[in-house]
Enzyme design. Structure first.
Site, short mmCIF file in Angstrom:
data_model
loop_
_atom_site.label_atom_id
_atom_site.label_comp_id
_atom_site.label_asym_id
_atom_site.label_seq_id
_atom_site.Cartn_x
_atom_site.Cartn_y
_atom_site.Cartn_z
N ASP A 9 -7.97 -5.56 0.25
CA ASP A 9 -8.46 -6.44 -0.80
C ASP A 9 -8.06 -7.90 -0.61
O ASP A 9 -8.54 -8.77 -1.33
CB ASP A 9 -7.93 -5.97 -2.18
CG ASP A 9 -8.51 -4.62 -2.55
OD1 ASP A 9 -9.71 -4.45 -2.37
OD2 ASP A 9 -7.75 -3.75 -3.02
N HIS A 46 0.85 -1.18 0.00
CA HIS A 46 0.00 0.00 0.00
C HIS A 46 0.89 1.23 0.00
O HIS A 46 1.95 1.23 0.63
CB HIS A 46 -0.89 0.01 1.26
CG HIS A 46 -2.06 0.92 1.14
ND1 HIS A 46 -1.98 2.26 1.39
CD2 HIS A 46 -3.34 0.68 0.76
CE1 HIS A 46 -3.16 2.80 1.18
NE2 HIS A 46 -4.00 1.87 0.79
#
Ligand code: ACO
Length: 428
Positions: free
Chosen positions: A362, A305
């Site tokens: 996710d 991320h």
């Protein structure tokens, strides 16, 4: 305290104001730099650029903290619902009884699409990706509300409720169309998330049995996706909104930005990766080796991320919910075991440790959606439904800020220098 940064350029010293956020985040304000010095700042892919000051969401990526309007995500996940959280994100406070009733009533009153919208669905081929249909249909829906054509103006409260409510109806209609099945209209007796499951899975003569565990799990997924400050899609929404385009146009652009596999499309990519590992009989080690090798073109999807250099707090909540919902629905999905194995292996691997790569939101959400019977092509659509309040709240910040200006980054030109036009007959 009025802090200043000093910048030395070509023998001259300039003072730049320092802006400090509520949680002590610091930024050097460079907005006047070009006018004063002739220099711009260069930060490709915005790795270190604050594009706005916002009151909506706080993230501390080093500590793994996420708060909507000051409230920790863990508390909201445990105590709130998607609809209540949507109100919080858009209006800045938790709703009282009256506000909550009104918000729910507005969502219900606006859940039906204009009947003529049905014809638009006919034009898409059955193979159309639902994200393409979703963004096109959000734009198409705006045509039925002429007041939207005046840019920022209009009744924001109704526009926002209509969009949150209708995005779910559009998503369900796209799914039904893609399967060649008749459209199921929303029912006022169901709450927001149950209504979505009803529109996805009921038959005209037979209502789908909505299991509370399934509705709760999907509601949690919506809630956990509801905002995430200046990510790729939200920045896109703000960029479009800054030109004074209307709310629907701005959010349709957000859907397009979300679609890519490096952003919201990762939830689909994760399940496809897990399926591939399962089919190949790999225990995950081959895939991890490939993900570490740049030449392979593979990545461990659902890992890494831009902001989190720690476990994504949403992933932690989703992982627990994943175990709970699969147990409650008595589903034994081999992909869950593969995902857990991959996670454990990656978290002990020097490559992932060095780069601070952890599971993101996710990584486990797709396994829950599979358990609910939602097809993989719909995963990013579910993300879009969840993210709608965040996009709307960011749009509202721009629309309500009298000092808001059009977003217009600059560039450093590195193309060829000036040269003359050569007529076609003289070109080699
Ligand atoms: N698998 C393998 N290596 C990775 C991964 C991954 N998932 N993610 C990052 N890396 C590596 C990069 O190759 C890079 O290595 P290097 O320093 O040797 O060149 C290093 O880690 C830093 O990564 P960047 O790509 O520079 O990080 P960036 O902030 O640009 O990208 C992103 C973040 C897009 C999320 C990236 O981690 C990624 O592609 N992850 C997989 C896709 C994904 O899960 N996306 C969803 C993100 S969450 C969301 O949008 C909702």
């Amino acid at each position: 305290m009025n802090m200043q940064a000093k910048l030395e350029l070509e023998g001259k010293t300039y003072s730049l104001p320092i802006v400090v956020g509520t949680e002590g985040e610091k930024a050097v304000d460079v907005s006047a730099l070009r006018a004063e010095t002739g220099y711009i700042t260069l930060d490709e892919s915005y790795g270190n650029t604050g594009a706005c000051q916002s009151k909506i969401t706080f993230i501390d990526g080093e500590k793994g903290i996420l708060r909507y309007r000051g409230i920790p995500i863990e508390e909201l996940a445990g105590k709130s619902s998607f609809v209540e959280t949507a109100f919080l994100i858009i209006y800045g406070h938790l709703p009282n009884h009256r506000e909550m009733d009104r918000f729910i009533a507005l969502l219900q009153e606006n859940q039906i699409l204009h009947e003529n919208m049905k014809h638009h669905f006919e034009g898409f081929p059955p193979s159309a990706h639902p994200m393409a249909i979703l963004s096109a249909m959000i734009n198409a829906a705006s045509c039925f509300y002429p007041e939207l054509m005046h840019g920022h103006r209009g009744d924001f409260e109704i526009q926002a409720a209509r969009l949150i409510s209708q995005v779910r109806t559009i998503a369900a209609f796209s799914y039904r169309k893609s399967k060649g099945e008749p459209i199921i209209y929303p029912k006022k007796s169901y709450d927001y998330t149950a209504n979505f499951l009803h529109m996805l899975f009921s038959d005209p003569n037979d209502d789908y049995e909505i299991k509370p565990e399934a509705a709760r799990a999907l509601d949690l997924i919506f809630l956990l996706h509801a905002d995430h400050e200046q990510n790729c899609s939200t920045s896109t929404v703000r960029m479009v909104a800054s030109s004074q385009a209307n709310l629907y146009a701005s959010c349709a652009a957000g859907v397009c930005a979300l679609w890519g596999p490096l952003h919201g499309g990762a939830n689909q990519a994760v399940v496809e990766m897990l399926q591939q590992i399962h089919q190949e009989g790999d225990d995950g080690s081959k895939f991890i080796a490939a993900a570490k090798n740049k030449a392979s073109g593979r990545k461990l999807m659902g890992f890494g991320h831009r902001v989190y250099k720690h476990y994504d707090p949403r992933a932690k909540i989703i992982k627990t919910a994943c175990d709970e919902v699969l147990n409650a629905l008595r589903i034994d999905d081999p992909l869950l075991a593969i995902a857990k194995k991959l996670e454990a292996a990656a978290l002990q691997d020097e490559y992932f440790i060095e780069r601070k790569l952890y599971p993101n939101v996710d990584f486990y959400s797709g396994i829950i959606m599979r358990a609910l019977g939602i097809p993989v092509e719909m995963f990013t659509v579910i993300f879009s439904i969840g993210r709608m309040p965040g996009w709307i709240a960011n749009y509202k910040e721009i629309a309500e800020d009298p000092k808001s200006r059009i977003c217009r980054p600059r560039q450093i030109y590195v193309g060829t220098g000036q040269h003359g036009y050569v007529p076609l007959t003289q070109r080699a």
